[in-house]
Design a protein around this motif. Structure first.
Motif, mmCIF file in Angstrom:
data_model
loop_
_atom_site.group_PDB
_atom_site.id
_atom_site.type_symbol
_atom_site.label_atom_id
_atom_site.label_comp_id
_atom_site.label_asym_id
_atom_site.label_seq_id
_atom_site.Cartn_x
_atom_site.Cartn_y
_atom_site.Cartn_z
ATOM 1 N N ASN A 66 -8.707 8.802 -49.160
ATOM 2 C CA ASN A 66 -8.381 10.041 -48.456
ATOM 3 C C ASN A 66 -9.147 11.178 -49.131
ATOM 4 N N LEU A 67 -10.140 11.711 -48.433
ATOM 5 C CA LEU A 67 -10.899 12.810 -49.027
ATOM 6 C C LEU A 67 -10.096 14.105 -49.074
ATOM 7 N N ASN A 68 -8.990 14.161 -48.345
ATOM 8 C CA ASN A 68 -8.036 15.245 -48.507
ATOM 9 C C ASN A 68 -8.668 16.613 -48.252
ATOM 10 N N GLY A 69 -9.621 16.640 -47.332
ATOM 11 C CA GLY A 69 -10.275 17.896 -46.996
ATOM 12 C C GLY A 69 -11.440 18.275 -47.888
ATOM 13 N N TYR A 70 -11.736 17.461 -48.888
ATOM 14 C CA TYR A 70 -12.811 17.778 -49.829
ATOM 15 C C TYR A 70 -14.129 17.144 -49.385
ATOM 16 N N ARG A 71 -15.155 17.382 -50.181
ATOM 17 C CA ARG A 71 -16.523 17.047 -49.804
ATOM 18 C C ARG A 71 -17.150 16.144 -50.849
ATOM 19 N N ILE A 72 -17.899 15.154 -50.380
ATOM 20 C CA ILE A 72 -18.789 14.371 -51.226
ATOM 21 C C ILE A 72 -20.204 14.721 -50.785
ATOM 22 N N PHE A 73 -21.041 15.185 -51.705
ATOM 23 C CA PHE A 73 -22.351 15.669 -51.281
ATOM 24 C C PHE A 73 -23.456 15.163 -52.198
ATOM 25 N N GLY A 74 -24.592 14.915 -51.564
ATOM 26 C CA GLY A 74 -25.764 14.458 -52.286
ATOM 27 C C GLY A 74 -26.639 15.622 -52.698
ATOM 28 N N THR A 75 -27.933 15.367 -52.707
ATOM 29 C CA THR A 75 -28.902 16.386 -53.101
ATOM 30 C C THR A 75 -29.873 16.616 -51.948
ATOM 31 N N PRO A 76 -30.677 17.662 -52.019
ATOM 32 C CA PRO A 76 -31.695 17.855 -50.987
ATOM 33 C C PRO A 76 -32.786 16.799 -50.992
ATOM 34 N N GLU A 77 -32.844 15.967 -52.030
ATOM 35 C CA GLU A 77 -33.868 14.932 -52.126
ATOM 36 C C GLU A 77 -33.468 13.717 -51.289
ATOM 37 N N VAL A 78 -34.433 12.820 -51.060
ATOM 38 C CA VAL A 78 -34.150 11.566 -50.359
ATOM 39 C C VAL A 78 -33.735 10.502 -51.365
ATOM 40 N N ASP A 79 -33.395 9.315 -50.852
ATOM 41 C CA ASP A 79 -32.981 8.169 -51.662
ATOM 42 C C ASP A 79 -31.664 8.430 -52.381
#
Length: 354
Positions: A66-79
């Protein structure tokens, strides 16, 4: 898309290696970090990221993340891999948050009976160059996995393949109540259509080979709008899929090889049912059953298009023929069209659309 399959397999192998060294099981989610493998029910209490290689990897069956309204985020780069990677798992639920800036938002690969629900997957754009680590390129990807449910999610500006994709042996899945919109990223160094080619679909049912086709899936009650190429695309050799009750509008205006269609059923797909959809204002055709050559493919297609409202399409053909309903086979092959509402149609050699 054989290269895509191979790269996904490579990514799965690396994920297993990473998961074997970073197992965690905090029920509160308070101590999770990028690349952790989750093995128990988990609720996030903060964002995770920026992540350079996978957000979270699911390491157990029958758990809820349950992400519970939060965010999982990567980077502007690929891979960056997948924001949430459900690899060879059963009975997992991922829900209630946002995944951005990965190669794919949520990936279900292998396993069965998982659920992705009430997620926002946005700006997940994969690198599909020949040397890339992954070849994801989707907001939500179900690859070689069956009996999953993708429900009530928002997939926006992902690509370069789709907002939501069923790939390979992705059988008996339900894609329902989602909004897939503005998925417009272009391919880069892909070889599929040259550099900077638009092939981004709202929902994509994609075959890899004769033995790896997505079958018996239901795509029901989704809103599919303003995507770069086709709204809903059913690829060759896919079988027994149902496209029902969707609103498909404004797609295909960015196609730079051809204008896109609302619902595009490619030749050699079999027993596709397209019914009760509302298809409007797409760049080229509203609904098209693509070319089928019975001399080179002995099995009957038996696709059905019935009770759809398809009006006002062909808004940006730019020299291409465009119709609300288009049968692209002389004498209709073995397709059935029945009880549709439309303004324009194309029946090559027979009055088969009604």
């Amino acid at each position: 898309m054989l290269d895509r399959w191979r790269k996904l397999a490579v990514g799965a192998g690396l994920a297993l290696v990473l998961g074997s060294t970073t197992l965690v099981s905090p029920a509160s989610g308070a101590h999770l970090a990028c690349g952790d493998t989750v093995t128990t029910h988990t609720t996030l209490h903060g964002d995770i990221g920026p992540c350079s290689d996978h957000g979270l990897i699911v390491g157990a069956d029958n758990i809820v993340i349950n992400l519970n309204g939060y965010r999982i985020f990567g980077t502007p780069e690929v891979d960056d891999g997948a924001g949430v990677y459900v690899l060879n798992r059963t009975g997992v639920t991922v829900r209630g948050g946002t995944v951005t800036d990965f190669d794919a938002g949520v990936v279900i690969q292998g396993g069965s009976r998982n659920t992705v629900q009430q997620m926002v997957v946005r700006d997940n754009i994969g690198d599909i160059s020949p040397v890339a680590f992954t070849d994801f390129g989707d907001g939500i990807l179900v690859f070689n996995s069956s009996h999953n449910r993708v429900l009530s999610n928002l997939a926006e500006n992902n690509g370069p393949y789709s907002g939501i994709t069923l790939l390979g042996n992705a059988d008996d899945n339900l894609i329902q109540g989602n909004t897939t919109q503005k998925n417009v990223a272009v391919t880069s160094r892909s070889g599929h259509g040259g550099d900077e080619t638009q092939e981004n679909d709202g929902i994509r049912v994609e075959t890899i080979s004769n033995a790896l086709s997505p079958d018996r899936n239901r795509i029901v009650g989704n809103t599919v709008k303003d995507n770069g190429l086709d709204g809903i695309a059913v690829f060759p050799l896919a079988k027994d899929n149902i496209i029902e009750g969707n609103v498909v509008t404004g797609n295909g205006k960015l196609g730079n090889v051809r204008p896109g269609d609302g619902i595009h059923v490619f030749g050699r797909s079999q027993r596709t049912i397209v019914r009760n959809n509302r298809v409007t204002a797409n760049a080229r055709h509203g609904i098209i059953l693509d070319f089928f050559d019975p001399d080179s493919f002995t099995l009957p297609s038996l696709n059905r298009v019935e009770r759809n409202i398809s009006v006002g399409n062909g808004v940006a053909p730019d020299g291409f023929p465009a119709f609300d309903l288009n049968e692209n086979n002389r004498f209709c092959a073995d397709h059935t069209w029945a009880n549709n509402v439309f303004q324009t149609k194309n029946d090559p050699g027979a009055d088969c659309i009604h």
